[in-house]
Design a protein around this motif. Structure first.
Motif, PDB file in Angstrom:
ATOM      1  N   TYR A 338       0.957  -1.093  -0.118  1.00 21.74           N
ATOM      2  CA  TYR A 338      -0.141  -0.025   0.127  1.00 21.74           C
ATOM      3  C   TYR A 338       0.957   1.084  -0.009  1.00 21.74           C
ATOM      4  CZ  TYR A 338       0.946   0.388   4.908  1.00 21.74           C
ATOM      5  OH  TYR A 338       1.186   0.520   6.421  1.00 21.74           O
ATOM      6  N   ARG A 339       2.150   1.030   0.290  1.00 22.41           N
ATOM      7  CA  ARG A 339       3.082   2.252   0.180  1.00 22.41           C
ATOM      8  C   ARG A 339       3.830   2.298  -1.128  1.00 22.41           C
ATOM      9  NH1 ARG A 339       5.299   5.137   4.880  1.00 22.41           N
ATOM     10  NH2 ARG A 339       4.184   4.909   6.614  1.00 22.41           N
ATOM     11  N   LEU A 340       4.190   1.021  -1.569  1.00 21.85           N
ATOM     12  CA  LEU A 340       4.835   0.667  -2.940  1.00 21.85           C
ATOM     13  C   LEU A 340       4.134   1.406  -3.925  1.00 21.85           C
ATOM     14  CD1 LEU A 340       7.363  -0.271  -3.988  1.00 21.85           C
ATOM     15  CD2 LEU A 340       6.300  -2.576  -4.150  1.00 21.85           C
ATOM     16  N   VAL A 341       2.677   1.261  -4.165  1.00 22.19           N
ATOM     17  CA  VAL A 341       1.956   1.487  -5.364  1.00 22.19           C
ATOM     18  C   VAL A 341       1.987   3.004  -5.436  1.00 22.19           C
ATOM     19  CG1 VAL A 341      -0.199   1.471  -6.381  1.00 22.19           C
ATOM     20  CG2 VAL A 341       0.778  -0.608  -5.471  1.00 22.19           C
ATOM     21  N   PRO A 342       1.500   3.733  -4.393  1.00 23.12           N
ATOM     22  CA  PRO A 342       1.664   5.180  -4.217  1.00 23.12           C
ATOM     23  C   PRO A 342       3.029   5.798  -4.834  1.00 23.12           C
ATOM     24  CG  PRO A 342       0.211   4.654  -2.517  1.00 23.12           C
ATOM     25  CD  PRO A 342       0.985   3.165  -3.032  1.00 23.12           C
ATOM     26  N   LEU A 343       4.123   5.078  -4.041  1.00 17.99           N
ATOM     27  CA  LEU A 343       5.497   5.544  -4.615  1.00 17.99           C
ATOM     28  C   LEU A 343       5.822   5.521  -5.962  1.00 17.99           C
ATOM     29  CD1 LEU A 343       8.183   6.378  -3.837  1.00 17.99           C
ATOM     30  CD2 LEU A 343       8.686   4.050  -3.357  1.00 17.99           C
ATOM     31  N   GLY A 344       5.363   4.397  -6.781  1.00 20.55           N
ATOM     32  CA  GLY A 344       5.493   4.234  -7.875  1.00 20.55           C
ATOM     33  C   GLY A 344       4.732   5.121  -8.807  1.00 20.55           C
ATOM     34  N   ILE A 345       3.668   5.666  -8.534  1.00 19.07           N
ATOM     35  CA  ILE A 345       2.929   6.406  -9.208  1.00 19.07           C
ATOM     36  C   ILE A 345       3.517   7.974  -9.048  1.00 19.07           C
ATOM     37  CG2 ILE A 345       0.676   7.839  -9.284  1.00 19.07           C
ATOM     38  CD1 ILE A 345      -0.774   5.061  -8.591  1.00 19.07           C
ATOM     39  N   MET A 346       3.642   8.093  -7.817  1.00 16.63           N
ATOM     40  CA  MET A 346       4.505   9.615  -7.378  1.00 16.63           C
ATOM     41  C   MET A 346       5.883   9.680  -8.151  1.00 16.63           C
ATOM     42  SD  MET A 346       3.223  10.787  -3.410  1.00 16.63           S
ATOM     43  CE  MET A 346       4.076   9.338  -2.980  1.00 16.63           C
ATOM     44  N   ILE A 347       6.750   8.646  -8.444  1.00 17.53           N
ATOM     45  CA  ILE A 347       7.924   9.132  -9.089  1.00 17.53           C
ATOM     46  C   ILE A 347       7.576   9.403 -10.512  1.00 17.53           C
ATOM     47  CG2 ILE A 347       9.560   7.369  -9.895  1.00 17.53           C
ATOM     48  CD1 ILE A 347      10.082   6.067  -7.156  1.00 17.53           C
ATOM     49  N   LEU A 348       6.710   8.605 -11.208  1.00 10.66           N
ATOM     50  CA  LEU A 348       6.264   8.987 -12.496  1.00 10.66           C
ATOM     51  C   LEU A 348       5.707  10.553 -12.547  1.00 10.66           C
ATOM     52  CD1 LEU A 348       4.641   5.639 -13.932  1.00 10.66           C
ATOM     53  CD2 LEU A 348       7.064   6.244 -14.069  1.00 10.66           C
ATOM     54  N   LEU A 349       5.114  10.819 -11.762  1.00 11.83           N
ATOM     55  CA  LEU A 349       4.390  12.130 -11.814  1.00 11.83           C
ATOM     56  C   LEU A 349       5.212  13.191 -11.251  1.00 11.83           C
ATOM     57  CD1 LEU A 349       0.664  11.442 -10.659  1.00 11.83           C
ATOM     58  CD2 LEU A 349       1.380  11.852 -12.745  1.00 11.83           C
ATOM     59  N   PHE A 350       6.144  12.919 -10.423  1.00 20.68           N
ATOM     60  CA  PHE A 350       6.809  14.211  -9.708  1.00 20.68           C
ATOM     61  C   PHE A 350       8.403  14.069  -9.896  1.00 20.68           C
ATOM     62  CE2 PHE A 350       3.009  13.743  -7.240  1.00 20.68           C
ATOM     63  CZ  PHE A 350       2.142  14.892  -7.745  1.00 20.68           C
ATOM     64  N   ARG A 351       9.035  13.407 -10.270  1.00 27.33           N
ATOM     65  CA  ARG A 351      10.183  12.842 -10.573  1.00 27.33           C
ATOM     66  C   ARG A 351      10.813  13.824 -11.464  1.00 27.33           C
ATOM     67  NH1 ARG A 351      11.562   9.502 -14.550  1.00 27.33           N
ATOM     68  NH2 ARG A 351      13.984   9.253 -15.104  1.00 27.33           N
ATOM     69  N   ARG A 352      10.134  14.047 -12.733  1.00 24.03           N
ATOM     70  CA  ARG A 352      10.724  14.739 -13.927  1.00 24.03           C
ATOM     71  C   ARG A 352       9.902  15.860 -14.346  1.00 24.03           C
ATOM     72  NH1 ARG A 352      14.235  14.165 -18.183  1.00 24.03           N
ATOM     73  NH2 ARG A 352      13.360  14.737 -20.208  1.00 24.03           N
ATOM     74  N   PRO A 353       8.357  16.086 -14.519  1.00 18.16           N
ATOM     75  CA  PRO A 353       7.717  16.928 -14.886  1.00 18.16           C
ATOM     76  C   PRO A 353       7.845  18.360 -14.055  1.00 18.16           C
ATOM     77  CG  PRO A 353       6.465  14.841 -14.919  1.00 18.16           C
ATOM     78  CD  PRO A 353       7.774  14.751 -13.995  1.00 18.16           C
TER      79      PRO A 353
END
Length: 572
Positions: A338-353
């Motif tokens: 339940y922490r890993l899934v939001p982490l994967g989503i947030m990395i795609l959304l906030f790592r680079r844009p």
């Protein structure tokens, strides 16, 4: 007596050959019609062939049951794929591209990579329980570089040709090629401090000053600077040798085409022997090799390099699908699902844009905010992240030890690296692989339905408006002879993409295109669409999708009788 030999080698050859052949039969449909990348399809195939499903590809068995051997195989496989891919990426860029576009690349490789590293590290530190920021910086460094393999799938093909300007394609290729080799400074800044500072520096002799000194010398000088020099020298020598051989007609066409691949393999092997940055060396060598644009122009119409590129992509992403620790994503001791899934989503959304949006005005290839959002979102995580993952694991096991065994904190960091990076790679492959087809589907379905409903409403309104006086609601009217005559009633709806039938008369003419203006033309007494009668049905279609062949640049126009006579007299 003949016996069945159902051994691993035969199974792998049969499985891989069957998949590539069957996928090849429908590859154009998947890639150019549905916009599905070969990497996504290959990863799904790898999952199907893996021990989790069909059990046709068994990576751990090929490694003789040793996890360390399996890690070495994956590391060397990723080095091979990255080396060839980056050399080809360097060759694809125009003459002297790094010199001409150094300013844009400096923003992307300097502030851009630092921002991605810090944002990724912060997200990992926030979501992984009981993790210090220095360990999070080591994990974040592995996913900082964008992947050249997945990036090529975005900037190639029909979608890219229609929607992405050529200059934007080139800057994405150049960035994804250069930043792969520049991941070392971010990674080893954290690793050296972990070794000499954390846990009291157990098992090591030094302090923070020792860590910074080794980071400057071993990474910046030996890895980065030597890699750049070595790649430039080898690329230039290879170019001159090929020029000489071609001028004297010593090289045949087949060897000429495969020469670039051979140079890439040579650099991977020799740079690996001396311990410098082989990934960066391959990209620099590719740029130097085509510095005068000669080789790129000579091979522009040949398909050998894209073919080898495709075979490597398919093979490696099948390996990814079969090797990924799918079970461990939900069953591990470092981060719950339940922490890993939001982490994967947030990395795609906030790592680079956010980083690209902040500095896009200083990069002239990014002309407006929509392009900045595209460049920011499509910074995929793939082969390069796995490369740095296994580089890190190998370094931890060999360099952070206490009393002959790996330190406890290094062992925990290794497990965090495996789970977080593998999950980020899987998320990136699926999300970036499905973004374009789902985006186009979500864009065209509402627009298509809205236009179809609008046209049906207009058809019914025009029919009611143009109905002769004295008609009733049943579609009949009084006849001068005392009977009734039938007025054609339009159906409730039309199939999208079909012309409106001519028997509707004036009701059809009210909304059928005339010379591209949408208004009835003079002289069209019957209200019929003249394009139907002349066979030009393309301009009658209510919906035209962008993946269809485009029609003429301008719609056909009607000609009056006087114009037709004038044309005939001119021909005579």
């Amino acid at each position: 007596m003949p016996t069945l030999a159902v051994v691993s080698f035969n199974i792998v050859c049969a499985t891989l050959g069957a998949f590539i052949a069957l996928f090849g039969l429908i590859s154009f449909l998947f890639k150019e019609k549905f916009y599905l990348s070969e990497t996504l399809i290959s990863t799904i195939a790898g999952v199907i062939f893996s021990p989790h499903a069909a059990n046709l590809i068994r990576p751990l068995e090929y490694a003789l049951g040793s996890e360390e051997t399996l890690n070495t195989i994956t590391l060397d496989f990723s080095r091979l794929v990255l080396g060839i891919q980056l050399f080809i990426a360097g060759v694809q860029l125009p003459s002297k591209y790094l010199q001409l576009e150094w300013r844009s690349l400096a923003y992307l490789l300097g502030p851009g990579m630092i921002g991605m590293w810090l944002l990724s590290s912060f997200l990992i530190w926030a979501m992984v329980p009981n993790l210090t920021i220095l360990y999070a910086m080591a994990v974040g460094a592995c996913i900082t570089p964008t992947d050249p393999v997945l990036a090529n799938n975005i900037v190639k093909g029909k979608f890219a040709d229609k929607n992405i300007p050529r200059e934007l394609q080139r800057i994405i290729i150049a960035e994804s090629g250069a930043n792969d080799g520049l991941g070392y400074p971010f990674l080893f800044f954290a690793l050296y401090l972990i070794k000499f500072v954390l846990e009291g520096g157990r098992g090591s002799h030094g302090n923070a000053g020792t860590a910074i000194g080794m980071w400057m010398y071993e990474i910046w000088v030996y890895e980065i600077l030597l890699g750049i020099i070595y790649g430039a020298v080898v690329g230039w020598l290879a170019k001159e040798l090929l020029h000489w051989a071609e001028k004297n007609k010593y090289v045949d066409r087949e060897s000429f085409l495969v020469f670039a691949i051979a140079v890439a393999l040579f650099i991977v092997g020799t740079a690996g022997m001396i311990g410098t940055d082989d990934v960066l060396a391959c990209f620099i060598a590719g740029n130097t090799f085509t510095w005068d644009d000669w080789f790129r122009v000579e091979t522009e119409d040949d398909s050998l390099q894209p073919t080898i590129d495709m075979l490597l992509n398919v093979a490696f992403f099948i390996w990814i699908g079969a090797t990924a620790p799918w079970y461990e994503f939900a069953h591990n001791s470092v981060i719950p699902l339940y922490r890993l899934v939001p982490l994967g989503i947030m990395i795609l959304l906030f790592r680079r844009p956010p980083v690209v949006l902040l500095m896009h005005k200083r990069i002239h290839q990014i002309e407006h905010i929509r392009q900045a959002m595209f460049v920011g979102f499509f910074g995929p995580i793939g082969v390069s992240a796995l490369f740095y993952l296994y580089v890190t694991i190998d370094w931890l096991r060999k360099n952070i030890q206490y009393e002959g065994e790996e330190r406890d904190d290094a062992r925990r960091l290794e497990e965090i690296l495996r789970i977080v990076i593998w999950f980020s790679v899987v998320c990136s492959v699926f999300v970036h692989g499905l973004s374009i087809p789902l985006g186009k589907l979500g864009f065209y379905i509402p627009r298509t339905l809205s236009r179809a409903i609008s046209e049906m409403s207009e058809t019914n309104l025009d029919f009611e408006r143009n109905r002769p006086a004295g008609t009733d609601g049943t579609g009949t009217s009084g006849s001068p002879h005392g009977g009734t005559s039938r007025v054609p009633t339009p159906p409730r709806g039309w199939k999208i993409g079909t012309p409106i039938p001519a028997h509707l008369g004036d009701s059809a003419s009210a909304h059928s295109p005339k010379n591209g203006t949408g208004t009835p033309e003079e002289g069209n007494v019957t209200g019929r669409n003249p394009n139907l009668e002349t066979g030009n049905a393309f301009w009658n279609r209510s919906i035209r999708f962008p993946d269809e062949e485009s029609g003429p640049a301008t719609p056909p126009t009607e000609r009056t009788a006087g114009q037709e006579k004038h044309d005939v007299s001119e021909k005579v």
